[in-house]
Design a protein around this motif. Structure first.
Motif, PDB file in Angstrom:
ATOM      1  N   VAL A   1      -8.215   8.324  87.870  1.00  0.00           N
ATOM      2  CA  VAL A   1      -7.150   9.320  87.677  1.00  0.00           C
ATOM      3  C   VAL A   1      -5.829   8.677  87.281  1.00  0.00           C
ATOM      4  N   ARG A   2      -5.556   7.503  87.775  1.00  0.00           N
ATOM      5  CA  ARG A   2      -4.235   6.885  87.664  1.00  0.00           C
ATOM      6  C   ARG A   2      -3.685   6.817  86.231  1.00  0.00           C
TER       7      ARG A   2
ATOM      8  N   THR B   1      -6.413  11.193  80.081  1.00  0.00           N
ATOM      9  CA  THR B   1      -6.287  12.513  80.702  1.00  0.00           C
ATOM     10  C   THR B   1      -6.896  12.504  82.101  1.00  0.00           C
ATOM     11  N   VAL B   2      -6.611  13.580  82.830  1.00  0.00           N
ATOM     12  CA  VAL B   2      -7.257  13.838  84.116  1.00  0.00           C
ATOM     13  C   VAL B   2      -8.075  15.110  83.941  1.00  0.00           C
ATOM     14  N   GLU B   3      -9.331  15.059  84.298  1.00  0.00           N
ATOM     15  CA  GLU B   3     -10.221  16.201  84.118  1.00  0.00           C
ATOM     16  C   GLU B   3      -9.828  17.345  85.047  1.00  0.00           C
ATOM     17  N   VAL B   4      -9.847  18.572  84.523  1.00  0.00           N
ATOM     18  CA  VAL B   4      -9.508  19.759  85.310  1.00  0.00           C
ATOM     19  C   VAL B   4     -10.805  20.438  85.763  1.00  0.00           C
TER      20      VAL B   4
ATOM     21  N   GLY C   1       2.189  16.908  90.810  1.00  0.00           N
ATOM     22  CA  GLY C   1       1.089  15.947  90.706  1.00  0.00           C
ATOM     23  C   GLY C   1      -0.251  16.610  90.912  1.00  0.00           C
ATOM     24  N   PRO C   2      -1.334  15.908  90.573  1.00  0.00           N
ATOM     25  CA  PRO C   2      -2.666  16.499  90.721  1.00  0.00           C
ATOM     26  C   PRO C   2      -3.234  16.296  92.128  1.00  0.00           C
ATOM     27  N   THR C   3      -3.937  17.293  92.610  1.00  0.00           N
ATOM     28  CA  THR C   3      -4.789  17.163  93.790  1.00  0.00           C
ATOM     29  C   THR C   3      -6.217  17.217  93.278  1.00  0.00           C
ATOM     30  N   VAL C   4      -6.984  16.140  93.512  1.00  0.00           N
ATOM     31  CA  VAL C   4      -8.301  16.009  92.896  1.00  0.00           C
ATOM     32  C   VAL C   4      -9.384  15.957  93.955  1.00  0.00           C
TER      33      VAL C   4
END
Length: 538
Positions: A53-54, A195-198, A261-264
């Protein structure tokens, strides 16, 4: 003749032997070299997720220059110059960034200014609640020119690229304030971004293990400023609504600056956007906007949540690295550097893969090893195909020539026609035409010799078997000795035998069922030829 093909067990054995031979000839890099140090293949899930993710996480800063104009009397308060620190993440490689709505929304910025004004008014004895409500009801943001929009400058910097990078300016594509969903979509002028996957909408349930990522501002108060984000573990503890708008409640601790920020989840997929927190003496409650709210905004603006070439190579490199395929990992991270030459994340992991390879060697076969095995299997399949082809060809060549045809390479004389071949009778057809067999031989169709009784005086050996030469009986006076009949195969049916008429003047012997009709000699039971004159007896 039937040719037996190899069974599947035999083929499996050949493949196993071939694979063993290939492994035995594999280069030394395919074997473990040994060594010490932390084993990447035993890394915890949190490390793997944070590594994936970073690169897609960004530090976000919003600078605002604005005035508050009273819509009732036209009076102006300000100017106000504010800076807000938040977090964001890239959702599309063509420069689309997601964050919390309150990081850029006019309504949320006005709320922040109203809280600041009411706090200052409280020091002068005013009721802060009344001041806050008055500012929110009667003022609006505007720029240096009356009626213009507030001046907002949004800057983003990638978490994984360090402080040497040049921050990117972002434009606000769309935003929802906190009270309406707390999501914003930005755009930077860049391509091939990580990218970060959604996660798909409504794919998260209570109890799901999560990790919240962001830049808590309190850290900068005690530590040197850094672009290294914070990762906080937790889980989904429930779903709540704010004025009908859904939010996910989580147990992970968050602080100001982590907003946006993202919560994954443990697959590295974004399940929510860090939104807000409620603190009490005994506990704190933190909330994230669900991924469904973000997906709706992206769809409304024609933006697809997708991965790019950077992500494919980088994630493949991570997968190889954490499975112990260090040589393959180095190749994948080298591909990332071809796409993004300045990627610090790819540079770091390429070096880590090289060190792990020196310490442990490749845990798996790697590309070269699988290439050798694949090549060996192709050769094996080619050999099997050749053998099968030869067998089929041999069968075709040895097959009987059909009736009415001539073998290749031969010609018939002019005017000659190939005789039609008749199919042999079956046992049932023979019985229908000629009746039941008389000698008790086996049923037709069985491959056993037919036994026949020899004529009188011919010895005991049946036809077709070796035995002493027969001694025929002496014929009557005046008759030449008949030649002994040559042995021959048993005919399908005995032809009718003409009874010879004796010459004039020769008296015939007794007659009757037990005597020869020609010479009158006594007839042996079952004999087909007369023992006296040799004439066939019907």
């Amino acid at each position: 003749m039937r040719t037996n093909l190899p069974t599947w067990k035999s083929a499996l054995g050949v493949v196993a032997v071939t694979g063993a031979a290939l492994l035995a000839t594999a280069p030394p890099a395919l074997a473990q070299d040994g060594g010490g140090g932390p084993d990447p293949t035993a890394a915890p899930v949190q490390e793997r997720v944070s590594a994936e993710v970073r690169p897609g996480v960004v530090y976000l800063q919003t600078e605002v220059h604005t005035y508050l104009r009273n819509v009732a009397d036209g009076s102006v308060e300000g100017p106000f110059d504010e800076t807000y620190q938040c977090t964001g993440f890239i959702v599309n490689p063509n420069g689309y960034v997601a964050t919390a709505g309150h990081c850029v929304s006019d309504l949320d910025i006005q709320e922040s200014l109203a809280k600041e004004i009411s706090a200052n008014a409280a020091q002068s004895g005013y009721d802060p609640t009344l001041i806050y409500d008055y500012v929110m009801a009667n003022y609006k943001l505007e720029g240096d020119v009356g009626g213009s929009a507030a001046d907002k400058k949004v800057t983003v910097a990638q978490a994984s690229e360090g402080s040497s990078q040049t921050p990117m300016q972002a434009q606000i594509v769309d935003s929802k304030p906190n009270a309406q969903g707390d999501v914003a979509l930005l755009k930077v002028n860049a391509t091939n971004l990580p990218t970060v996957e959604v996660a798909p909408a409504n794919s998260t349930t209570t109890g799901t293990q999560i990790m919240s990522i962001g830049y808590p501002g309190v850290v900068d108060q005690v530590m040197d400023p850094s672009l290294e984000p914070t990762f906080k573990d937790g889980s989904i503890s429930g779903t709540q609504n704010q004025k009908g708008v859904p939010f996910l409640q989580i147990t992970a601790d968050m602080g100001q600056g982590m907003s946006g920020g993202p919560t994954v989840n443990q697959q590295g997929q974004v399940v929510g956007i860090n939104s807000m927190g409620v603190s009490e003496r005994s506990a704190s409650f933190n909330y994230v906007a669900p991924s469904s709210t973000l997906l709706e905004m992206m769809a409304r603006n024609g933006v697809q949540p997708q991965a790019g070439a950077f992500d494919e190579a980088y994630r493949a490199g991570l997968a190889d690295y954490y499975q112990g395929y260090y040589s393959d990992a180095e190749e994948q991270f080298a591909r990332v550097l071809d796409i993004a030459p300045g990627s610090k994340a790819a540079t770091d992991f390429k070096a880590r893969a090289a060190r792990a390879h020196d310490q442990y060697g490749d845990r798996g076969l790697g590309l070269l090893g699988w290439g050798l095995i694949g090549g060996g299997l192709l050769v094996l399949l080619a050999v099997v195909g050749l053998v099968v082809g030869l067998v089929v060809r041999k069968r075709r060549r040895s097959a009987a020539v059909p009736a009415g045809t001539v073998a290749p390479g031969f010609t018939l004389p002019q005017g000659y026609q190939v005789p039609q071949q008749q199919q042999p009778m079956t046992g049932q057809q023979f019985q229908q035409q000629y009746g039941q067999p008389q000698y008790g031989q086996p049923q037709y169709g069985q491959q056993q010799p037919v036994q026949h009784q020899a004529p009188a005086g011919f010895g005991s050996a049946p036809f077709g078997q070796a035995g002493p030469a027969p001694s025929p009986a002496s014929p009557p006076v005046g008759f030449p000795a008949p030649a002994a009949p040559a042995p021959r195969p048993e005919p399908a049916a005995a032809p009718a035998v003409a009874v010879a008429t004796p010459p004039a003047g020769i008296a015939t012997g007794p007659s009757g069922p037990g005597h020869c009709p020609n010479c009158g000699a006594a007839r042996a039971t079952g004999a087909r030829f007369c023992g006296g004159c040799g004439v066939g007896i019907g």
